[in-house]
Design a protein around this motif. Structure first.
Motif: not given
Length: 258
Positions: A72-73, A99-101, A103-111
């Motif tokens: 992703l990215g 994971n070339n993004t 996003y903050p840790a709490e973002h759904p994509v990261m979760k």
């Protein structure tokens, strides 16, 4: 004294030049056009599936609703990334890969991110999932050509892939499911999660088609003919007996760049 051959279907490496090769193999039509414009004989060499893998995977329950394995990215996967952003907090979704993004840790994509996977571990994840999401990198220029399609259907799971023009031309109906946009993708996921029998029938038809048409026994016969043809054109006097095949392919190395 060698026939220099490369297979490339991922983003072009920094120090890689088409001029270094006698011929190039690719599964990506846009690459074939580009390399031929550079004067290099280029052949479409389709991705495939090794049926021996089936015997190396464990049978069992479908533990995941919908998964994705890949990068992703917004560099080379912008449309794919946008779709995963939309899905990640609306269904039971998990993904593994690059994971070339930002996003903050709490973002759904990261979760929903599970880390990295490859090889048989990745194929086992495909097998134990009800639906496997697929989308294409921008380098494919709107063509469905990536290895993931063949792997998912090969292990017998339902492939959900973005609708593009070559799918109807290159594949029969009812061996996978397509989506047009993020909303359509979500609707298809919800429908096929709820309709197990229909999902299983389509997945079984996909596996049957891949095993019959894209086995490596078949693909290697095609490759054998191509290599012999290029070899004869380069060494018509029979001086060399060496063929050096540099395989740079996601099919063999388990890259997920498409």
């Amino acid at each position: 004294k060698s026939l220099m051959v490369s297979r490339l279907a991922a983003p072009v490496p920094k120090y890689w030049s088409p001029a270094d090769w006698d011929m190039i193999l690719t599964s990506t039509p846009a690459y074939k056009t580009f390399f031929e414009l550079n004067g290099i004989p280029t052949y479409i060499n389709h991705n495939g599936f090794d049926k021996r893998i089936i015997n190396e995977l464990r049978d069992g329950a479908k533990l995941n609703d919908v998964i994705f394995v890949g990068g992703l990215g917004n560099g080379v996967w912008s449309k794919r990334t946008k779709c995963v952003e939309f899905l990640s907090d609306k269904v039971n979704f998990k993904w593994w890969g690059y994971n070339n993004t930002d996003y903050p840790a709490e973002h759904p994509v990261m979760k929903s991110w599970q880390g990295l996977t490859s090889g048989l571990e990745m194929l086992q994840l495909y097998k134990q999932s009800k639906i496997v999401f697929n989308d294409y990198g921008e380098i494919a220029e709107g063509m469905a050509v990536n290895q993931r399609m063949f792997e998912v259907m090969g292990v017998g799971s339902l492939l959900l892939t973005r609708e593009v023009p070559n799918l109807k031309k290159d594949f029969p109906e009812n061996i996978f499911i397509t989506f047009k946009d993020e909303k359509d993708c979500l609707d298809k996921i919800n429908y096929y999660i709820a309709n197990q029998r229909e999902r299983q029938e389509i997945a079984a038809a996909g596996q049957k088609f891949i095993l019959a048409n894209f086995s490596y026994e078949k693909l290697m016969k095609e490759l054998d003919a191509i290599l012999k043809e290029r070899y004869k054109k380069k060494f018509s006097n029979g001086m060399s007996k060496t063929v050096y095949f540099y395989a740079q392919t996601q099919a063999i190395l388990g890259l997920f760049l498409l």
